[in-house]
Motif scaffolding. Structure first.
Motif, mmCIF file in Angstrom:
data_model
loop_
_atom_site.group_PDB
_atom_site.id
_atom_site.type_symbol
_atom_site.label_atom_id
_atom_site.label_comp_id
_atom_site.label_asym_id
_atom_site.label_seq_id
_atom_site.Cartn_x
_atom_site.Cartn_y
_atom_site.Cartn_z
ATOM 1 N N ALA A 63 51.331 6.560 -37.704
ATOM 2 C CA ALA A 63 52.376 7.589 -37.519
ATOM 3 C C ALA A 63 53.162 7.336 -36.238
ATOM 4 O O ALA A 63 54.401 7.336 -36.243
ATOM 5 C CB ALA A 63 51.736 8.979 -37.490
ATOM 6 N N GLU A 100 48.728 4.561 -26.092
ATOM 7 C CA GLU A 100 47.579 4.302 -26.985
ATOM 8 C C GLU A 100 46.431 3.835 -26.101
ATOM 9 O O GLU A 100 46.564 2.838 -25.390
ATOM 10 C CB GLU A 100 47.945 3.244 -28.031
ATOM 11 C CG GLU A 100 46.795 2.795 -28.900
ATOM 12 C CD GLU A 100 46.062 3.942 -29.609
ATOM 13 O OE1 GLU A 100 46.669 4.615 -30.438
ATOM 14 O OE2 GLU A 100 44.851 4.155 -29.302
ATOM 15 N N VAL A 156 42.582 1.369 -47.629
ATOM 16 C CA VAL A 156 43.170 1.161 -48.956
ATOM 17 C C VAL A 156 44.599 1.720 -48.947
ATOM 18 O O VAL A 156 44.800 2.914 -48.723
ATOM 19 C CB VAL A 156 42.329 1.841 -50.062
ATOM 20 C CG1 VAL A 156 42.980 1.628 -51.429
ATOM 21 C CG2 VAL A 156 40.911 1.280 -50.055
ATOM 22 N N ARG A 184 41.755 -2.086 -41.728
ATOM 23 C CA ARG A 184 42.646 -1.155 -41.069
ATOM 24 C C ARG A 184 43.042 -1.591 -39.663
ATOM 25 O O ARG A 184 44.197 -1.442 -39.239
ATOM 26 C CB ARG A 184 41.960 0.216 -41.057
ATOM 27 C CG ARG A 184 42.621 1.288 -40.247
ATOM 28 C CD ARG A 184 44.017 1.618 -40.749
ATOM 29 N NE ARG A 184 44.688 2.385 -39.735
ATOM 30 C CZ ARG A 184 44.644 3.696 -39.623
ATOM 31 N NH1 ARG A 184 43.999 4.397 -40.515
ATOM 32 N NH2 ARG A 184 45.287 4.292 -38.658
ATOM 33 N N VAL A 225 46.221 9.969 -22.750
ATOM 34 C CA VAL A 225 46.948 11.177 -22.335
ATOM 35 C C VAL A 225 45.944 12.324 -22.285
ATOM 36 O O VAL A 225 45.131 12.481 -23.201
ATOM 37 C CB VAL A 225 48.095 11.496 -23.329
ATOM 38 C CG1 VAL A 225 48.824 12.770 -22.924
ATOM 39 C CG2 VAL A 225 49.064 10.330 -23.412
ATOM 40 N N ASP A 281 48.283 12.616 -39.181
ATOM 41 C CA ASP A 281 47.122 13.506 -39.246
ATOM 42 C C ASP A 281 47.250 14.686 -38.286
ATOM 43 O O ASP A 281 46.734 15.768 -38.558
ATOM 44 C CB ASP A 281 45.835 12.733 -38.927
ATOM 45 C CG ASP A 281 45.297 11.989 -40.140
ATOM 46 O OD1 ASP A 281 45.997 11.955 -41.165
ATOM 47 O OD2 ASP A 281 44.178 11.448 -40.060
HETATM 48 C C1 LIG Z 1 36.742 7.666 -43.330
HETATM 49 C C2 LIG Z 1 38.209 7.680 -43.619
HETATM 50 C C3 LIG Z 1 38.720 6.843 -44.582
HETATM 51 C C4 LIG Z 1 40.100 6.836 -44.843
HETATM 52 N N1 LIG Z 1 40.576 5.972 -45.781
HETATM 53 C C5 LIG Z 1 41.906 5.920 -46.021
HETATM 54 C C6 LIG Z 1 42.439 4.964 -46.934
HETATM 55 O O1 LIG Z 1 41.715 4.169 -47.512
HETATM 56 N N2 LIG Z 1 43.785 4.948 -47.143
HETATM 57 C C7 LIG Z 1 44.628 5.804 -46.496
HETATM 58 O O2 LIG Z 1 45.847 5.748 -46.725
HETATM 59 N N3 LIG Z 1 44.150 6.716 -45.605
HETATM 60 C C8 LIG Z 1 42.826 6.776 -45.351
HETATM 61 N N4 LIG Z 1 42.335 7.658 -44.431
HETATM 62 C C9 LIG Z 1 43.279 8.528 -43.717
HETATM 63 C C10 LIG Z 1 44.017 7.722 -42.634
HETATM 64 O O3 LIG Z 1 43.088 7.013 -41.850
HETATM 65 C C11 LIG Z 1 44.835 8.666 -41.734
HETATM 66 O O4 LIG Z 1 45.561 9.572 -42.529
HETATM 67 C C12 LIG Z 1 45.817 7.863 -40.860
HETATM 68 O O5 LIG Z 1 45.104 7.022 -40.003
HETATM 69 C C13 LIG Z 1 46.680 8.806 -40.021
HETATM 70 O O6 LIG Z 1 47.421 8.054 -39.106
HETATM 71 P P1 LIG Z 1 47.847 8.684 -37.714
HETATM 72 O O7 LIG Z 1 48.681 7.656 -37.040
HETATM 73 O O8 LIG Z 1 48.404 10.034 -37.940
HETATM 74 O O9 LIG Z 1 46.494 8.927 -36.915
HETATM 75 P P2 LIG Z 1 45.398 7.884 -36.418
HETATM 76 O O10 LIG Z 1 45.348 6.707 -37.311
HETATM 77 O O11 LIG Z 1 44.179 8.662 -36.178
HETATM 78 O O12 LIG Z 1 45.983 7.372 -35.024
HETATM 79 C C14 LIG Z 1 45.993 8.194 -33.891
HETATM 80 C C15 LIG Z 1 46.046 7.285 -32.663
HETATM 81 O O13 LIG Z 1 46.227 8.087 -31.503
HETATM 82 C C16 LIG Z 1 45.434 7.566 -30.459
HETATM 83 N N5 LIG Z 1 45.156 8.655 -29.544
HETATM 84 C C17 LIG Z 1 44.529 9.829 -29.818
HETATM 85 N N6 LIG Z 1 44.475 10.595 -28.731
HETATM 86 C C18 LIG Z 1 45.071 9.911 -27.738
HETATM 87 C C19 LIG Z 1 45.301 10.192 -26.360
HETATM 88 N N7 LIG Z 1 44.923 11.339 -25.816
HETATM 89 N N8 LIG Z 1 45.946 9.266 -25.610
HETATM 90 C C20 LIG Z 1 46.342 8.081 -26.162
HETATM 91 N N9 LIG Z 1 46.146 7.760 -27.465
HETATM 92 C C21 LIG Z 1 45.519 8.669 -28.234
HETATM 93 C C22 LIG Z 1 44.169 7.087 -31.183
HETATM 94 O O14 LIG Z 1 43.487 6.128 -30.405
HETATM 95 C C23 LIG Z 1 44.741 6.527 -32.464
HETATM 96 O O15 LIG Z 1 45.006 5.148 -32.405
HETATM 97 C C24 LIG Z 1 40.969 7.705 -44.140
HETATM 98 C C25 LIG Z 1 40.444 8.552 -43.171
HETATM 99 C C26 LIG Z 1 39.084 8.553 -42.894
HETATM 100 C C27 LIG Z 1 38.532 9.456 -41.840
#
Ligand SMILES: Cc1cc2nc3c(=O)[nH]c(=O)nc-3n(C[C@H](O)[C@H](O)[C@H](O)COP(=O)(O)OP(=O)(O)OC[C@H]3O[C@@H](n4cnc5c(N)ncnc54)[C@H](O)[C@@H]3O)c2cc1C
Length: 420
Positions: A20, A45, A59, A115, A138, A290
């Motif tokens: 995201a 990050e 996936v 991933r 942060v 998320d």
């Molecule tokens: C077990 C599991 C299996 C999954 N399998 C799938 C799948 O197969 N296919 C699929 O499409 N989705 C899957 N998902 C869902 C998917 O992983 C998430 O929806 C997706 O990663 C969301 O992306 P994001 O960028 O919003 O958050 P995230 O991927 O969680 O990224 C957030 C980032 O913010 C960083 N961060 C957090 N707090 C701070 C801070 N204070 N300072 C600096 N950096 C920070 C973290 O280190 C992280 O890198 C799965 C989820 C889980 C839990």
């Protein structure tokens, strides 16, 4: 709130470099160039992808290839694909059915990746786009009348607007919640482990994911996903633990698939959201992926939605502005996902209770000869379609409803017969 003149560079701070945050950073730079605007984007990050990772099965569901090309201008990195998923086995305690996409002649497969490679790839593209990436955590923030101030473990940063892409990080969720009306989304726990049974056994799985609906209320669903040289096992539920995972792995339905001696070494815990966050945008801030809880309720497509919400947040910031009113456009952009929430809850509830009372067995029996129901199950398990259309497919056929009611009724009667 003081507006930023279109001629002044817009300063954006993004917390989180998952799909995201990376998508939002790349989109801000690309769209600003198209609009002739200047943006200064800084992304925080704290993880080093490779040493650390984000919990995921990796996936990628269609249309991930088109999303990356259209929204981010990036050719899809085919080298990251470990397997093309052809179909899904769905198991209850007593029944199994193979599900594949029969809705088109050339269905697009889901793509199994690692991933951590995807995160590393996207973050490298953020850097190539000219975004400053700060490897730091942060810890807090403040909103003043005309700026937002971020505090990291190593310093402080000021900007016009904040993008929260921190997943379900509790420190960030609480910090944003203290300063705004934001409330992190409700979530399920997940427990994951990797099993290394040897290449021959991994390959014997073929390109198929096994999904399970166990006959217990604490596990909402479980899955076994073949990767290149191992199998990843996952369970999800309100309060699942490593003990729950071991119980699932020893259960008859799982042992029927994973029937060889193996050791469970490391387990990993994670969460995924099941509903939108409260006040996921406001004056000078917007959350994506998320953090916003803009996900399919129950399962699937988290990465796709993270990428598209990053893109739409960038577009709204540049085209509409950074007030709460301007950023509210994200609700229109995600009307389909938000509208699908109640259908997803219904599907979740049905799946849990039907499998707990063994009523999913007759559903699978009917799906064995009813293509419409099989496609509905495929769309639900693979995340290829909205829950609204999945439930619509079933409820629009009175014959199918009658058949399902009859099959469930019959299994009730069978269950009441005295055992011989
Ligand atoms: C077990 C599991 C299996 C999954 N399998 C799938 C799948 O197969 N296919 C699929 O499409 N989705 C899957 N998902 C869902 C998917 O992983 C998430 O929806 C997706 O990663 C969301 O992306 P994001 O960028 O919003 O958050 P995230 O991927 O969680 O990224 C957030 C980032 O913010 C960083 N961060 C957090 N707090 C701070 C801070 N204070 N300072 C600096 N950096 C920070 C973290 O280190 C992280 O890198 C799965 C989820 C889980 C839990």
């Amino acid at each position: 709130m003081k507006a930023t003149a279109a001629s002044e560079p817009l300063r954006v701070l993004i917390v989180g470099g998952g799909p995201a945050g990376s998508s939002c950073a790349i989109s801000l730079v690309r769209l600003a160039a198209k609009l002739g605007r200047t943006v200064n984007v800084t992304l925080f990050e704290h993880k080093t992808f490779g040493t650390h990772y984000n919990q995921c099965m990796g996936v990628l569901s269609p249309p991930i290839v088109q999303l990356m090309e259209e929204y981010l201008g990036l050719p899809f990195p085919r080298e990251l694909v470990l397997r093309e998923i052809e179909g899904y086995w769905l198991h209850t305690e007593n029944r199994s059915i193979y599900l594949s996409d029969t809705s088109s002649e050339h269905p697009e497969p889901s793509l199994a990746t690692r991933r951590v490679y995807l995160d590393g790839f996207l973050l490298s593209k953020v850097q190539t786009a000219g975004v400053e990436v700060v490897v730091d955590r942060v810890v807090d923030m403040e909103f003043t009348g005309d700026s937002v101030q971020l505090y990291t473990e190593g310093g402080s940063y000021e900007a016009d607007v904040l993008v929260g892409a921190f997943g379900l990080d509790r420190t960030m969720g609480e910090a944003l919640g203290r300063r705004t009306g934001y409330r992190a989304p409700d979530f399920l726990d997940t427990v994951v482990t990797k099993i290394h049974p040897g290449l021959e056994i991994v390959n014997s799985f073929g390109n198929r994911i096994h999904a399970f609906l166990p006959k217990r209320l604490d596990i909402e669903f479980a899955a076994l996903v073949p990767k290149r040289n191992h199998i990843t096992a996952l369970i999800a539920g309100r309060k699942v633990t490593s003990g729950t995972l071991l119980e699932f792995l020893k259960s008859p339905s799982c042992s029927a698939v994973l029937n060889f001696p193996y050791e469970v070494q490391k387990v990993f815990k994670g969460n995924f959201p099941i509903c939108p966050a409260k006040n996921f945008y406001g004056d000078r801030y917007i959350t994506v992926g998320d953090s916003a809880g803009l996900v399919r309720p129950f399962k699937g497509k988290g990465i796709n939605i993270a990428i598209s919400s990053g893109y739409y947040a960038a577009r709204n910031i540049l085209e509409r502005g950074i007030t709460r009113e301007a950023l509210s456009q994200i609700e229109v952009d995600f009307a389909e996902q938000i509208g699908d929430l109640w259908y997803g809850r219904a599907a979740r509830w049905l799946a849990r209770y039907l499998s707990f009372f063994s009523f999913f067995d007759p559903v699978i029996e009917v799906a064995g000869h009813n293509e419409n129901l099989r496609q509905a199950l495929f769309d639900s398990v693979s995340a290829h379609n909205t829950y609204r259309s999945v439930l619509g497919r079933v409820t629009s056929s009175p014959r199918l409803i009658l058949e399902l009611t009859g099959a469930v009724g019959l299994s009730l009667l069978r269950g009441k017969q005295p055992r011989a």
